[in-house]
Design an enzyme around this catalytic site. Sequence first.
Site, mmCIF file in Angstrom:
data_model
loop_
_atom_site.group_PDB
_atom_site.id
_atom_site.type_symbol
_atom_site.label_atom_id
_atom_site.label_comp_id
_atom_site.label_asym_id
_atom_site.label_seq_id
_atom_site.Cartn_x
_atom_site.Cartn_y
_atom_site.Cartn_z
ATOM 1 N N ARG A 187 -25.806 21.241 -0.120
ATOM 2 C CA ARG A 187 -26.109 21.311 -1.555
ATOM 3 C C ARG A 187 -27.267 20.391 -1.945
ATOM 4 O O ARG A 187 -27.996 20.675 -2.896
ATOM 5 C CB ARG A 187 -24.857 21.010 -2.375
ATOM 6 C CG ARG A 187 -23.828 22.136 -2.272
ATOM 7 C CD ARG A 187 -22.768 22.016 -3.336
ATOM 8 N NE ARG A 187 -21.785 20.996 -3.038
ATOM 9 C CZ ARG A 187 -21.186 20.252 -3.954
ATOM 10 N NH1 ARG A 187 -21.496 20.357 -5.234
ATOM 11 N NH2 ARG A 187 -20.277 19.379 -3.603
ATOM 12 N N TYR B 166 -23.821 28.426 6.678
ATOM 13 C CA TYR B 166 -23.521 28.545 5.256
ATOM 14 C C TYR B 166 -24.571 29.428 4.577
ATOM 15 O O TYR B 166 -25.710 29.543 5.046
ATOM 16 C CB TYR B 166 -23.556 27.176 4.576
ATOM 17 C CG TYR B 166 -22.343 26.317 4.802
ATOM 18 C CD1 TYR B 166 -21.301 26.287 3.882
ATOM 19 C CD2 TYR B 166 -22.247 25.509 5.935
ATOM 20 C CE1 TYR B 166 -20.185 25.470 4.075
ATOM 21 C CE2 TYR B 166 -21.135 24.698 6.146
ATOM 22 C CZ TYR B 166 -20.111 24.688 5.204
ATOM 23 O OH TYR B 166 -19.017 23.885 5.411
ATOM 24 N N ARG C 65 -14.394 21.066 6.673
ATOM 25 C CA ARG C 65 -13.746 20.812 5.388
ATOM 26 C C ARG C 65 -14.707 21.139 4.251
ATOM 27 O O ARG C 65 -15.790 20.567 4.167
ATOM 28 C CB ARG C 65 -13.321 19.345 5.281
ATOM 29 C CG ARG C 65 -12.209 18.947 6.227
ATOM 30 C CD ARG C 65 -11.745 17.538 5.899
ATOM 31 N NE ARG C 65 -10.617 17.144 6.725
ATOM 32 C CZ ARG C 65 -9.874 16.056 6.511
ATOM 33 N NH1 ARG C 65 -10.173 15.263 5.487
ATOM 34 N NH2 ARG C 65 -8.868 15.757 7.302
ATOM 35 N N ASP D 14 -15.706 21.366 0.149
ATOM 36 C CA ASP D 14 -15.448 20.627 -1.085
ATOM 37 C C ASP D 14 -14.837 21.539 -2.142
ATOM 38 O O ASP D 14 -14.813 22.769 -2.006
ATOM 39 C CB ASP D 14 -16.758 20.046 -1.632
ATOM 40 C CG ASP D 14 -17.299 18.915 -0.778
ATOM 41 O OD1 ASP D 14 -16.511 18.300 -0.030
ATOM 42 O OD2 ASP D 14 -18.515 18.654 -0.852
#
Length: 283
Positions: free
Chosen positions: A211, A123, A60, A62
Amino acid sequence: MSDEVEPGHVRVRLDLSYDGKDFSGWAKQRVLRTVQGELESALRTVMRLSEPVELTVAGRTDAGVHARGQVAQFDLAEEVWAEHHDKLLRRLAGRLPHDVRVWKVAEAPEGFNARFSAIWRRYAYRVGDHQGGVDPLRRGHVLWHQWPLAVDAMNEAAAPLLGEHDFAAYCKKREGATTIRTLQQLSWERAEDGIITATVRADAFCHNMVRSLVGALLHVGDGHRSTDWPGKVLAAGVRDSSVHVVKPHGLTLEEVGYPADELLAARSKEARNMRTLPAAGCC
């Protein structure tokens, strides 16, 4: 969703990408626009289904986060799959908005679960430190950092973070969820065009983990923190107000990895277990 597919049904795998700019994340919400909401609506429409489709996703994302290699699944009656599978990709292309695309639709192998069968997610976070800013054509996918960044220092600071740890210091805690993860890769590289890309790969990620890690390492890269600081934050095991969660638009889910077909079910079962770190020994 169970790994067992009901008799008379098939599990369908979707490989997709999206620009997260105008989405309020992946997960369906009542009034906000989401990737899951758009996809489920399009699938129901193009196959003229009487019941809604329920998607399970590998990771999932953001609000504002992009995906190039997202994976999702849903179960479908065999007769509906037989009727639509060869036309589904083209029909989705005509029905979906232009900021989300499905690239592959296929029957999933036995034991496949888009979320729990995955063995890693990769990522990329992209940063520009040119004093003039970021190329306007890439501003939606690259973060501008206003101080020059030392890539070697960021790589040095990242090394102690690799391996299995409790990443509570870099995650937003969720009730009933573990923050233990195995970070397999965290490395930085500057391309010829000056854009610096962090490649971050782990078996799974907790909320805000990528992040937060990027934010900590940027503090090292611009000289505001020493190279041992991110490791000390990790060891402390609590959220540090000095760790900045960077903006979402620089982040893209690039790829999800799965084991060989015969290992899918076992991996899915393993991934559902709550993890703990080994207790410290005497030696």
